[in-house]
Design an enzyme around this catalytic site. Structure first.
Site: not given
Ligand code: NAP
Length: 288
Positions: A54, A98, A121
């Protein structure tokens, strides 16, 4: 005879990345460089690889990024306090925690601490609700990528029989909602579904997100169907495979994604897209 067209996720991802790069450069010129904060808690090797991917994508596309590498022992309150600071930081437009978090963390509480306008997200309850309600918001990256691949295949979703196998909050459920919003007739299957093969065989569009190699065999695919294989499974011999028996499915499907090289490259790409979107909304006014 090979019938199916292979949907090239790498090519689609490259196209979208080029668009993000150009738009991010234009925004940066106007004084807003899209910025992403990536938080890793603990030292799970797979998570570290994803996080590095990322950060690397941000650098390649001209996005600003900040990485936070926290020990698994950090108190949850400290993690939430960091998220609070990033929520208030104007350089940061997207915040990514994450997952999975190490044992002991309340994942829902942590995700809920992210400002929904920075939730790139798409896992904050506000964004989940907006997806359910058909309002603009952040869509989780993997199902957003699935939709791009179906479009790439040229498959019409309107009126199509769509079957999604898997009902996770990360993939299956949002994929089903996106297909529904695009006017598909959607069936969601899961571990308690009776006659999985029969249901799958009805699908014009079959999205499989389970995590079991070989779950979907050629006999479960309608001839000519578009098959999107989200599954990512590492076999004992080291090979990476999806949930669909790819070689056999090639003979039956109309279009199919490979693993690797299908959905995989789309996930980080859609995260970059969402970060760009967050920066645009921060500049021009967000819809929420
Ligand atoms: P998950 O949270 O474990 O969900 C798996 C789903 O599959 C559950 O809904 C489960 O049903 C269902 N299921 C399990 N066994 C089944 C069976 N025999 N028949 C039908 N359904 C069954 O997994 P996930 O996070 O959604 O991920 C799914 C797969 O996609 C994994 O392989 C993961 O690695 C991969 N993935 C790939 C990417 C990418 O970027 N390419 C991103 C995310 C995930 P229940 O709800 O009834 O338990």
């Amino acid at each position: 005879m090979v019938a199916a067209r292979i949907i090239d996720g790498k090519a689609v991802a490259a196209r979208i990345r080029a668009e993000v790069k150009a738009k991010a450069a234009a925004l940066t010129e106007k004084g807003t460089r899209p910025g992403l904060a990536v938080i890793l808690v603990g030292d799970d090797p797979a998570s570290r690889i994803y996080v590095n991917g990322k950060k690397k994508a941000c650098a390649e596309l001209g996005l600003y990024s900040e990485g936070y590498d926290l020990p698994a022992t950090i108190p949850q309150a400290e993690l939430i306090a960091l998220i609070g600071r990033l929520n208030a930081d104007p350089r940061i437009h997207g915040i990514l925690v994450q997952l999975p978090l190490p044992a002991g963390f309340d994942e829902r509480a942590v995700l809920a601490a992210i400002d929904p306008r920075k939730d790139v997200d798409g896992l904050h309850p506000v964004n989940m609700g907006r997806l359910l309600a058909g309002l603009p918001g952040f869509v989780p990256c993997t199902p957003a990528g699935v939709m791009e691949l179906i479009r790439e295949a040229g498959t019409e979703i309107k009126g199509a029989e769509c079957v999604v196998v898997g009902r996770s909050e990360l993939v299956g459920k949002p994929a089903a909602l996106l297909l529904l919003a695009a006017h598909g007739t959607v069936t969601i299957c899961h571990s308690r579904t009776r006659n999985l093969a029969e249901v799958c065989r009805r699908a014009d569009i079959l999205v499989v997100a389970v995590g079991r190699p070989g779950l979907v065999t050629a006999g479960m695919i309608k001839p000519g169907a578009t098959v999107i294989d989200v599954g990512t499974n590492r076999l004992p011999d080291g090979r990476l495979v999806g949930d669909v028996d790819f070689a056999a499915a090639l003979e039956v499907a109309g279009a199919i994604t490979p693993v690797p090289g299908g959905v995989g490259p789309m996930t980080i790409t859609m995260l970059m897209w969402n970060t760009l979107q967050a920066a645009l909304w921060a500049m021009e006014g967000s819809p929420f």
